[in-house]
Design an enzyme around this catalytic site. Structure first.
Site, PDB file in Angstrom:
ATOM      1  N   ASP A 124      43.907  52.152 -43.804  1.00  0.00           N
ATOM      2  CA  ASP A 124      43.124  51.012 -43.319  1.00  0.00           C
ATOM      3  C   ASP A 124      43.274  49.879 -44.327  1.00  0.00           C
ATOM      4  O   ASP A 124      43.418  50.123 -45.530  1.00  0.00           O
ATOM      5  CB  ASP A 124      41.646  51.380 -43.181  1.00  0.00           C
ATOM      6  CG  ASP A 124      41.375  52.326 -42.016  1.00  0.00           C
ATOM      7  OD1 ASP A 124      42.073  52.231 -40.995  1.00  0.00           O
ATOM      8  OD2 ASP A 124      40.455  53.155 -42.140  1.00  0.00           O
ATOM      9  N   ASP A 142      43.705  50.716 -34.724  1.00  0.00           N
ATOM     10  CA  ASP A 142      42.309  50.621 -34.297  1.00  0.00           C
ATOM     11  C   ASP A 142      42.082  49.426 -33.378  1.00  0.00           C
ATOM     12  O   ASP A 142      41.281  49.503 -32.439  1.00  0.00           O
ATOM     13  CB  ASP A 142      41.389  50.525 -35.512  1.00  0.00           C
ATOM     14  CG  ASP A 142      41.471  51.747 -36.412  1.00  0.00           C
ATOM     15  OD1 ASP A 142      41.781  52.846 -35.916  1.00  0.00           O
ATOM     16  OD2 ASP A 142      41.235  51.590 -37.628  1.00  0.00           O
TER      17      ASP A 142
END
Length: 167
Positions: A124, A142
């Site tokens: 991330d 995402d």
């Protein structure tokens, strides 16, 4: 051909999924090579690039567990991809938005699956914040999952009404 007939080559939406996977993996590789772990790089007053490794799911759900969750989330990604591909095969010719939404979800699921299988965690790096509050970091995969899910909700609410007007 009627709008409710089967879509011609519904699996052509997989090209969007593959493109999304490529974009996701490329941005993760770039972030991993250019950012220092857990060190924010301010881009805008409310947005940082911050490299983080998430062993859990969304919002680091189950991240503190010893590792079994990696395989659970991998199995969920595979099952979701199979189910969404079956759904995609059954699309009607007027369900193009639905096809794109399914492809984005598949692309996001497989992008994160790659990380889980080969790295043991999901990379991330996108971090939004305001007034000391930080939204959990996320990635391009995402974004695909989220936009696809919002599109599915949109289509479930407004798609039938639109199709009823057309036909």
């Amino acid at each position: 051909m009627s709008a409710r007939e089967p879509m011609y080559k519904p699996l052509r939406w997989w090209w969007l999924a593959i493109a999304w996977i490529a974009l996701d993996l490329a941005t993760k590789a770039l972030a991993s090579s250019q950012l220092t772990y857990a060190t924010p790089v301010e881009v805008l007053p409310f947005f940082n690039l911050t490299l983080l490794h998430n062993t859990g799911a969304a919002f680091s759900f189950l991240a503190s567990h010893p590792g079994w969750q990696r395989w659970l989330f991998a199995a969920i990604a595979v099952a979701a991809t199979v189910a969404l591909t079956i759904w995609m095969r059954r699309l009607k010719s007027d369900e193009k938005v639905l096809g794109a939404c399914l492809a984005l979800i598949i692309g996001g699921a497989l992008g994160n699956l790659y990380d889980r299988l080969f790295l043991g965690y999901v990379v991330d790096f996108l971090s939004f914040h305001a007034a000391g509050w930080y939204y959990p970091a996320f990635n391009v995969a995402d974004i695909g999952i989220t936009v696809g899910a919002i599109g599915l909700i949109w289509e479930s609410v407004f798609g039938e009404k639109r199709r009823a007007k057309q036909g």
